[in-house]
Design a protein around this motif. Structure first.
Motif, PDB file in Angstrom:
ATOM      1  N   GLY A   1       0.799  -1.223   0.000  1.00  0.00           N
ATOM      2  CA  GLY A   1       0.000   0.000   0.000  1.00  0.00           C
ATOM      3  C   GLY A   1       0.826   1.265   0.000  1.00  0.00           C
TER       4      GLY A   1
ATOM      5  N   LYS B   1       3.109   1.999  -2.213  1.00  0.00           N
ATOM      6  CA  LYS B   1       3.514   2.273  -3.604  1.00  0.00           C
ATOM      7  C   LYS B   1       5.001   1.957  -3.795  1.00  0.00           C
ATOM      8  CE  LYS B   1       2.677   5.732  -7.286  1.00  0.00           C
ATOM      9  NZ  LYS B   1       1.306   5.847  -7.821  1.00  0.00           N
TER      10      LYS B   1
ATOM     11  N   ASP C   1       4.175  -3.986  -3.471  1.00  0.00           N
ATOM     12  CA  ASP C   1       2.802  -4.071  -3.976  1.00  0.00           C
ATOM     13  C   ASP C   1       2.682  -5.081  -5.119  1.00  0.00           C
ATOM     14  OD1 ASP C   1       1.287  -2.115  -2.354  1.00  0.00           O
ATOM     15  OD2 ASP C   1       2.781  -0.725  -3.145  1.00  0.00           O
TER      16      ASP C   1
ATOM     17  N   SER D   1      -2.013  -1.869  -9.482  1.00  0.00           N
ATOM     18  CA  SER D   1      -2.680  -1.237  -8.334  1.00  0.00           C
ATOM     19  C   SER D   1      -1.937   0.001  -7.851  1.00  0.00           C
ATOM     20  CB  SER D   1      -2.811  -2.234  -7.171  1.00  0.00           C
ATOM     21  OG  SER D   1      -1.567  -2.399  -6.486  1.00  0.00           O
ATOM     22  N   THR D   2      -0.638   0.092  -8.150  1.00  0.00           N
ATOM     23  CA  THR D   2       0.140   1.234  -7.652  1.00  0.00           C
ATOM     24  C   THR D   2      -0.271   2.537  -8.321  1.00  0.00           C
ATOM     25  OG1 THR D   2       1.990   0.927  -9.231  1.00  0.00           O
ATOM     26  CG2 THR D   2       2.117  -0.228  -7.106  1.00  0.00           C
TER      27      THR D   2
ATOM     28  N   LEU E   1      -2.335   4.429  -5.882  1.00  0.00           N
ATOM     29  CA  LEU E   1      -1.776   4.610  -4.537  1.00  0.00           C
ATOM     30  C   LEU E   1      -1.003   5.916  -4.433  1.00  0.00           C
ATOM     31  CD1 LEU E   1      -0.371   1.000  -3.912  1.00  0.00           C
ATOM     32  CD2 LEU E   1      -2.485   1.983  -2.976  1.00  0.00           C
TER      33      LEU E   1
END
Length: 213
Positions: A126, A128, A132, A168-169, A172
């Motif tokens: 989470g 970054k 991750d 997903s980064t 973030l």
């Protein structure tokens, strides 16, 4: 039970080095948006040096990983050299005495690399960072094996999770390193470390999968 030979798999690291060098400009471009812009250059330099030292040598996967890790730790600047350096040397140490690498040995190798990274950095999922990509990949691999899937299927799950983690980064806010100073402005950009980690895990796992018997 599916396994692959440690002694015959050193060239996986050569292929990995080629992939990092191919992505040098891309990794630096990503890094330049919220970081120093040198991630691809540093990575390509380190992996290239290791590839030169391994050239035309018939070494095991453990020996090749050890060479790569040592080069990254001792000859590459920035934050990623030590982090990836310790990851690869821990990988090497965990499989050094293993002739036929099975899913259990591969999982132990991954966990040792993660513990090495966590021993010298404070990042968590989470924040970054490369974690991750790395942490979800390990979790997906272990979950696949626990569910009774084959080593090959677990490697595919690992790769997919690493790439989903990388993606997903983008959503973030950076909490670690230079990018953390940007706060909300770090949103919308992939993390360079997570991106290179996904490349590494794809290449390692693809190389292993191709050698399974």
């Amino acid at each position: 039970m599916q396994t692959f030979e440690n002694a015959k798999a050193g060239d996986i690291v050569q292929a990995l080095a080629e992939r990092i060098i191919e992505n040098r400009a891309y990794l630096s471009e990503i890094d330049g948006k919220i970081g120093d812009g040198d991630h691809g250059v540093n990575m390509a330099k380190g992996f290239g040096l290791a590839a030169e030292r391994l050239k035309e040598k018939d070494v095991s996967l453990a020996e090749a990983l050890e060479t790569l890790g040592t080069v990254l730790m001792t000859e590459i600047g920035g934050s990623m050299g030590p982090l990836y350096g310790v990851m690869f040397t821990e990988f090497a140490e965990k499989i050094e005495a293993v002739d036929a690498i099975d899913a259990t040995a591969y999982s132990r190798m991954l966990h040792a690399g993660l513990e090495g990274i966590q021993s010298i950095g404070s990042a968590k999922v989470g924040d970054k960072t490369l974690l991750d990509s790395f942490v979800p990949a390990i979790e997906a691999f272990d979950a696949a094996i626990a569910a009774g899937r084959s080593f090959a299927e677990a490697l595919e799950a690992l790769t997919a999770a690493a790439e989903a983690g990388r993606d997903s980064t983008r959503d973030l806010v950076a909490k670690i390193g230079r990018a953390s100073r940007l706060g909300e402005r770090s949103l919308g950009v992939l993390d360079a470390g997570a991106t290179s980690c996904a490349i590494i895990l794809r290449e390692l796992s693809g190389g292993a999968r191709a050698r399974l018997r």
